[in-house]
Design a protein around this motif. Structure first.
Motif, short mmCIF file in Angstrom:
data_model
loop_
_atom_site.label_atom_id
_atom_site.label_comp_id
_atom_site.label_asym_id
_atom_site.label_seq_id
_atom_site.Cartn_x
_atom_site.Cartn_y
_atom_site.Cartn_z
N THR A 169 5.88 -9.66 6.43
CA THR A 169 6.21 -8.75 5.92
C THR A 169 5.15 -7.18 5.75
OG1 THR A 169 5.33 -9.65 3.82
CG2 THR A 169 7.27 -10.18 4.69
N LYS A 170 5.37 -6.42 5.31
CA LYS A 170 4.55 -5.41 5.25
C LYS A 170 3.87 -5.33 4.03
CE LYS A 170 7.08 -2.02 8.16
NZ LYS A 170 6.13 -1.75 9.17
N SER A 179 4.64 -1.97 12.98
CA SER A 179 5.84 -3.46 12.55
C SER A 179 5.01 -4.59 12.88
CB SER A 179 7.02 -2.82 13.31
OG SER A 179 7.19 -1.90 12.55
N TYR A 180 4.89 -5.33 12.30
CA TYR A 180 4.52 -6.66 12.22
C TYR A 180 5.46 -7.70 14.02
CZ TYR A 180 3.85 -11.97 12.14
OH TYR A 180 3.68 -13.61 12.20
N ARG A 181 4.33 -7.86 14.89
CA ARG A 181 5.06 -9.12 15.46
C ARG A 181 4.37 -10.19 15.42
NH1 ARG A 181 3.33 -4.36 19.02
NH2 ARG A 181 1.68 -5.97 20.21
N PRO A 198 -1.62 -4.74 10.23
CA PRO A 198 -0.26 -5.07 10.41
C PRO A 198 0.74 -5.58 11.80
CG PRO A 198 -1.16 -2.24 10.68
CD PRO A 198 -2.08 -3.62 11.01
N VAL A 199 0.04 -5.02 12.60
CA VAL A 199 0.95 -5.90 13.55
C VAL A 199 1.53 -7.52 14.37
CG1 VAL A 199 0.89 -6.26 16.57
CG2 VAL A 199 0.15 -3.38 15.40
N ASN A 218 1.04 1.25 7.42
CA ASN A 218 2.43 0.00 7.91
C ASN A 218 3.47 1.01 8.27
OD1 ASN A 218 1.78 -2.77 7.52
ND2 ASN A 218 -0.22 -2.66 6.35
#
Length: 128
Positions: A7-8, A120-122, A18-19, A116
């Protein structure tokens, strides 16, 4: 904290990439080492994401910093004036003290929130 991974909020609170959320973006993890409070790695060593996507990218974090500072100030006022029954002058000094003491944390939180907004999270980032 591992429940929040992906999550952010996790990336914002921990200051991780953040990735991939695997390593800290900052060279020094302790924000109270003032000379290194905003020194960041150029790229994530795990997923190779570039943190400064353009020159002066983090100037936008100043706007976020204002909002975060207001949140800290309101919290200090509520605690001092309402819960501790301080005078208005005492509440003012508690706000100023809070902002001074938490300045490095506010600076980092603002940068974390700002970056953020653009990444985005991957889950698969950094895996070969």
């Amino acid at each position: 904290m591992s429940l929040l991974k992906g999550t952010k909020i996790y990336s914002i609170l921990t200051g991780t990439c953040p990735v991939c959320q695997e390593e800290s973006m900052y060279i020094e993890k302790n924000p109270y080492k003032i000379s290194k409070v905003i020194k960041m790695h150029e790229r994530c060593s795990n997923c190779n994401s570039k943190y400064k996507i353009e020159p002066s990218f983090f100037y936008g974090a100043m706007y976020v910093s204002y909002a975060v500072g207001i949140a800290f100030a309101v919290a200090a006022f509520v605690i001092a004036y309402i819960f501790l029954n301080a005078t208005l002058l005492g509440s003012f000094f508690s706000i100023v003290g809070t902002l001074i003491v938490f300045m490095p944390v506010i600076m980092r939180l603002s940068r974390n929130i700002w970056i953020n907004m653009f990444f985005s999270y991957r889950k698969t980032a950094g895996t070969n």
